[in-house]
Write a protein that holds these residues in place. Sequence first.
Motif, PDB file in Angstrom:
ATOM      1  N   ASP A 166      31.175 -61.818 -80.397  1.00 46.27           N
ATOM      2  CA  ASP A 166      31.047 -62.808 -81.473  1.00 46.27           C
ATOM      3  C   ASP A 166      32.121 -63.888 -81.354  1.00 46.27           C
ATOM      4  N   PRO A 167      32.025 -64.771 -80.369  1.00 48.83           N
ATOM      5  CA  PRO A 167      33.018 -65.835 -80.218  1.00 48.83           C
ATOM      6  C   PRO A 167      32.691 -67.047 -81.091  1.00 48.83           C
ATOM      7  N   GLU A 168      33.643 -67.953 -81.198  1.00 49.62           N
ATOM      8  CA  GLU A 168      33.440 -69.247 -81.841  1.00 49.62           C
ATOM      9  C   GLU A 168      33.603 -70.336 -80.776  1.00 49.62           C
ATOM     10  N   ILE A 169      32.571 -71.122 -80.603  1.00 51.02           N
ATOM     11  CA  ILE A 169      32.573 -72.181 -79.590  1.00 51.02           C
ATOM     12  C   ILE A 169      32.483 -73.512 -80.332  1.00 51.02           C
ATOM     13  N   ASP A 170      33.485 -74.354 -80.191  1.00 47.54           N
ATOM     14  CA  ASP A 170      33.560 -75.575 -80.987  1.00 47.54           C
ATOM     15  C   ASP A 170      33.846 -76.778 -80.082  1.00 47.54           C
ATOM     16  N   ARG A 171      33.008 -77.825 -80.221  1.00 47.26           N
ATOM     17  CA  ARG A 171      33.206 -79.090 -79.512  1.00 47.26           C
ATOM     18  C   ARG A 171      33.272 -78.900 -77.998  1.00 47.26           C
ATOM     19  N   CYS A 172      32.431 -78.043 -77.475  1.00 50.63           N
ATOM     20  CA  CYS A 172      32.396 -77.796 -76.037  1.00 50.63           C
ATOM     21  C   CYS A 172      31.159 -78.446 -75.421  1.00 50.63           C
ATOM     22  N   THR A 173      31.297 -78.905 -74.182  1.00 52.74           N
ATOM     23  CA  THR A 173      30.210 -79.583 -73.479  1.00 52.74           C
ATOM     24  C   THR A 173      29.917 -78.865 -72.180  1.00 52.74           C
ATOM     25  N   VAL A 174      28.636 -78.589 -71.930  1.00 52.69           N
ATOM     26  CA  VAL A 174      28.189 -77.986 -70.673  1.00 52.69           C
ATOM     27  C   VAL A 174      27.286 -79.000 -69.977  1.00 52.69           C
ATOM     28  N   THR A 175      27.648 -79.384 -68.761  1.00 56.44           N
ATOM     29  CA  THR A 175      26.842 -80.358 -68.020  1.00 56.44           C
ATOM     30  C   THR A 175      26.355 -79.756 -66.711  1.00 56.44           C
ATOM     31  N   ASP A 176      25.111 -80.047 -66.386  1.00 60.64           N
ATOM     32  CA  ASP A 176      24.483 -79.674 -65.120  1.00 60.64           C
ATOM     33  C   ASP A 176      24.509 -78.176 -64.821  1.00 60.64           C
ATOM     34  N   PRO A 177      24.214 -77.312 -65.795  1.00 62.65           N
ATOM     35  CA  PRO A 177      24.100 -75.887 -65.453  1.00 62.65           C
ATOM     36  C   PRO A 177      22.801 -75.626 -64.701  1.00 62.65           C
ATOM     37  N   ALA A 178      22.804 -74.641 -63.814  1.00 64.92           N
ATOM     38  CA  ALA A 178      21.612 -74.332 -63.030  1.00 64.92           C
ATOM     39  C   ALA A 178      20.596 -73.533 -63.831  1.00 64.92           C
ATOM     40  N   GLU A 179      21.050 -72.710 -64.788  1.00 67.23           N
ATOM     41  CA  GLU A 179      20.118 -71.824 -65.478  1.00 67.23           C
ATOM     42  C   GLU A 179      20.107 -72.025 -66.981  1.00 67.23           C
ATOM     43  N   ALA A 180      21.249 -72.123 -67.631  1.00 63.30           N
ATOM     44  CA  ALA A 180      21.284 -72.345 -69.083  1.00 63.30           C
ATOM     45  C   ALA A 180      22.666 -72.846 -69.459  1.00 63.30           C
ATOM     46  N   GLY A 181      22.701 -73.665 -70.530  1.00 59.33           N
ATOM     47  CA  GLY A 181      23.996 -74.086 -71.042  1.00 59.33           C
ATOM     48  C   GLY A 181      24.676 -72.952 -71.775  1.00 59.33           C
ATOM     49  N   PHE A 182      23.961 -72.388 -72.767  1.00 56.16           N
ATOM     50  CA  PHE A 182      24.464 -71.258 -73.539  1.00 56.16           C
ATOM     51  C   PHE A 182      23.368 -70.195 -73.567  1.00 56.16           C
ATOM     52  N   TYR A 183      23.718 -68.946 -73.253  1.00 56.17           N
ATOM     53  CA  TYR A 183      22.732 -67.870 -73.177  1.00 56.17           C
ATOM     54  C   TYR A 183      23.233 -66.703 -74.020  1.00 56.17           C
ATOM     55  N   VAL A 184      22.397 -66.244 -74.959  1.00 57.19           N
ATOM     56  CA  VAL A 184      22.769 -65.155 -75.859  1.00 57.19           C
ATOM     57  C   VAL A 184      21.678 -64.092 -75.793  1.00 57.19           C
ATOM     58  N   SER A 185      22.072 -62.826 -75.583  1.00 54.83           N
ATOM     59  CA  SER A 185      21.079 -61.751 -75.514  1.00 54.83           C
ATOM     60  C   SER A 185      21.724 -60.442 -75.930  1.00 54.83           C
ATOM     61  N   ALA A 186      20.885 -59.401 -76.050  1.00 58.56           N
ATOM     62  CA  ALA A 186      21.342 -58.024 -76.270  1.00 58.56           C
ATOM     63  C   ALA A 186      22.303 -57.926 -77.459  1.00 58.56           C
ATOM     64  N   GLU A 187      21.866 -58.468 -78.617  1.00 64.63           N
ATOM     65  CA  GLU A 187      22.625 -58.389 -79.868  1.00 64.63           C
ATOM     66  C   GLU A 187      23.912 -59.194 -79.845  1.00 64.63           C
ATOM     67  N   GLY A 188      24.026 -60.126 -78.914  1.00 68.11           N
ATOM     68  CA  GLY A 188      25.162 -61.041 -78.978  1.00 68.11           C
ATOM     69  C   GLY A 188      25.069 -61.922 -80.219  1.00 68.11           C
ATOM     70  N   ARG A 189      26.209 -62.419 -80.663  1.00 68.62           N
ATOM     71  CA  ARG A 189      26.212 -63.271 -81.858  1.00 68.62           C
ATOM     72  C   ARG A 189      26.821 -64.624 -81.470  1.00 68.62           C
ATOM     73  N   GLY A 190      27.900 -64.996 -82.097  1.00 67.73           N
ATOM     74  CA  GLY A 190      28.554 -66.241 -81.739  1.00 67.73           C
ATOM     75  C   GLY A 190      28.196 -67.381 -82.665  1.00 67.73           C
ATOM     76  N   THR A 191      29.146 -68.294 -82.841  1.00 66.30           N
ATOM     77  CA  THR A 191      28.953 -69.509 -83.623  1.00 66.30           C
ATOM     78  C   THR A 191      29.231 -70.702 -82.710  1.00 66.30           C
ATOM     79  N   PHE A 192      28.239 -71.584 -82.584  1.00 67.60           N
ATOM     80  CA  PHE A 192      28.348 -72.753 -81.712  1.00 67.60           C
ATOM     81  C   PHE A 192      28.308 -73.995 -82.592  1.00 67.60           C
ATOM     82  N   SER A 193      29.395 -74.743 -82.633  1.00 64.21           N
ATOM     83  CA  SER A 193      29.498 -75.921 -83.495  1.00 64.21           C
ATOM     84  C   SER A 193      29.804 -77.149 -82.654  1.00 64.21           C
TER      85      SER A 193
END
Length: 825
Positions: free
Chosen positions: A410-437
């Motif tokens: 359960d991380p907090e991701i704030d004001r982050c930029t992902v450019t040119d990923p090959a598969e996904a910018g942000f990937y959440v699975s298997a009961e992962g949580r997290g807050t992306f702002s």
Amino acid sequence: MAQGLVQVTHTSSSRWRRRTGDYATISAALSAAGDGDVLTVAPGTYRENLVIERAVTLRGPERSDGGSVRLAPADGVALTVRAAAVVRDLQIEGQDAAAPALLIEDCVAELSGLRVVTRSASGIEVRSGARPTLRRCTVDNPAGVGIGVGGGAGGLFEECEVVAAGQSGIAVHEGAHPRLERCRVHHASGAGLSLSGEGSAVDAVGCEVYEIKGAGVRVASRAVGNLTECRVHRTSADGVTLDTDAVLTLADCEIHDIPENAVDLRSRSVLTLTRSTVRRFGRNGLSVWDPGTRVDANGCEIQESTGDYPAVWVSDGASALLDSCRVHDVPDALFVLDRGSRADVLDSDLAQVRNTAVSVSDGGTVQLDDCRIREAATGAWFRDHGSGGTLANCTVDAVGTGVIVTKGADPEIDRCTVTDPAEAGFYVSAEGRGTFSNCRVAGSRGYGFHVIDGCRTTLRRCRTERCARGGYEFADGGPLVEDCTSDQSSAPVASEPGPPLPPAVQTAGLLGGIPQQSAAAAPPASPAPSSPSGGVSSGEASGGPGKDGPGKEARPAKEVLGELDALVGLESVKREVRALIDMIEVGRRRREAGLKAASARRHLVFTGSPGTGKTTVARLYGEILHSLGVLERGHLVEVSRVDLVGEHIGSTAIRTQEAFDRARGGVLFIDEAYALSPEDSGRDFGREAIDTLVKLMEDHRDEVVVIVAGYTAEMKRFLEVNPGVASRFSRTITFGDYTPEELLRIVGQQAEEHEYQLAEGTADALLGYFAELPKGPTFGNGRTARQTFEAMVERHAGRVAQLDDPDTDDLTLLHPEDLPQGPRH
């Protein structure tokens, strides 16, 4: 060498009355000398144990071309200095394993130009509060310690060199505190520089430690070290080790070409690195263990790992601070493990990382502020429950997947930029949580935000641009979304209105909301593009049109069973499959009659050699289950390790999920499944594929049948890798090797299908041929039979082509001479 004379200049007399005297031994000269006198020793070998207790000068000849002065007693200490004496230009040789060659105690002597060649307990030992100055002294002691400083002693060692030591090169203990300037220690069989004991300390400037059979620098038991502009390299063990409340400061230092950990800290030790470089290390660059252990690195560079381990490893409650650092050309950059472990990374670059730049697991925590991650397989991965922290104002560029969150992290991701990923910018699975702002994904070749398994992730004011497969992909019951936007350039277009979306997904942003139609609600107008791993979107897998889709009419079960029965051999396999089908069919009828039915596990393990029909039986099994209404589609999706395991850890979970999605309603057949758990697996990513499969098989037990196949012994090991694997499979079916008679039947079927016939004697020749074939692990069974038939057709064609006017028999009959020459396998 003969012993020479010792000349004593008595400086205590008046200048015009100064006198000299010649003595046959150095001991006699010392007895006659007073404070300030100068003893000049002629070249020669002196078998004396000398003790200097007056402030005299003892020196070799002023000119070295006449030979050297050797002090070489049979045993005991060769030279003991207990006064403010000056000793120059002597060679000291000791042979006593229980005593030092040169002993300095309770004085402030000055020694220079000494060469200690010995096999003693120590070459030079300084103790009892002595504060000597040693300049340009050399120690060669392959039997013991090079230089030992203890008993509260100190002093200055300038341009001194330990050229060999059977134990530590320089050992500081018992509260000693020397200063080393421009010294060199090499070819020691213990630590190059060893500090131990409370109050023991070293200040070292411009020193070099190398070619050490052990650790380069070892600090332990509350000792303190300060190293400036020093180099540690070419050790056989760790470069620098700290243990038990040790404190070490490295400024402008280099640690390189280390086969183990460049720096290893344990048991409440503290390390401060400033403007230092760590490179070419075989395990961790920084390895930090235990509660209270801490490393603070400022302006440092960690690079060029030669092994397969993380550059920075923080575990068991330790902490690390990286400020304005660079970590690059490594397998993994930062791993933080265990509850209480923490890493703070400020204004730093993590680049050219083959696997994961930042990995957090088992309750660890990270704080990344203003950092840059680029050219990594995974930018950051928060792996499991209790693991978290914050990423703030970070950029992630040219990676496989930007950020992965799994298994309750359960991380907090704030004001982050992902450019040119090959598969996904942000990937959440298997009961992962997290807050992306306030996060942004641009130029993804996959999705921007990919959230599966109904993970309760929170997205606020996020934006996606130019994502090939879509900006946002969510499973049912997925994240909470507020004020998120997308340019929708690659968003799926609904062919018809879908069901109402949850209120959280309906909020619109400046340039439009998240795509209003998930692929699961309605099929896309055109097939979604494949991911880099060869998969398709979860929308296509769950509802879109595809090969063997829901519209394909099922063949009757009897027809499929008839095809199974027509297969050559495999009698035990047919019995096993029929017994399983009977269980499923009777269970279905009991439920229709309102009776309880046992829950039959349908997942299977196929073992046996290649070419025994495992894939064919798996395909027919899926068709039978489809005809019985157990599976929606009954199609077969065949994969192997290369389809499931990515080049980095993050992509493995995605590839496995996509393969499973393609098999929904049918059979997922994993050939050579044991390759997911090789015997020397270490950190092999196949384990992640197994873990992902186990969870998917449990969560979707009624949607997909999984069959794993491979050699018998290897499959047994595979089932033992994960405790949950064996319990997911109902039974193991063994496919035996074909007999020569069965191989002959396969060739006969092939011949009939292609309108050939076996001439008289050919069948007997084939039986003999198959009987001689080696039945090792490379034996191809049915594949070998087909290859034999193809080889016979080729040889037949070469023979008949030479005939001017072949008749029908010539064109159809296969003769014994058409068999391959020698066994084919």
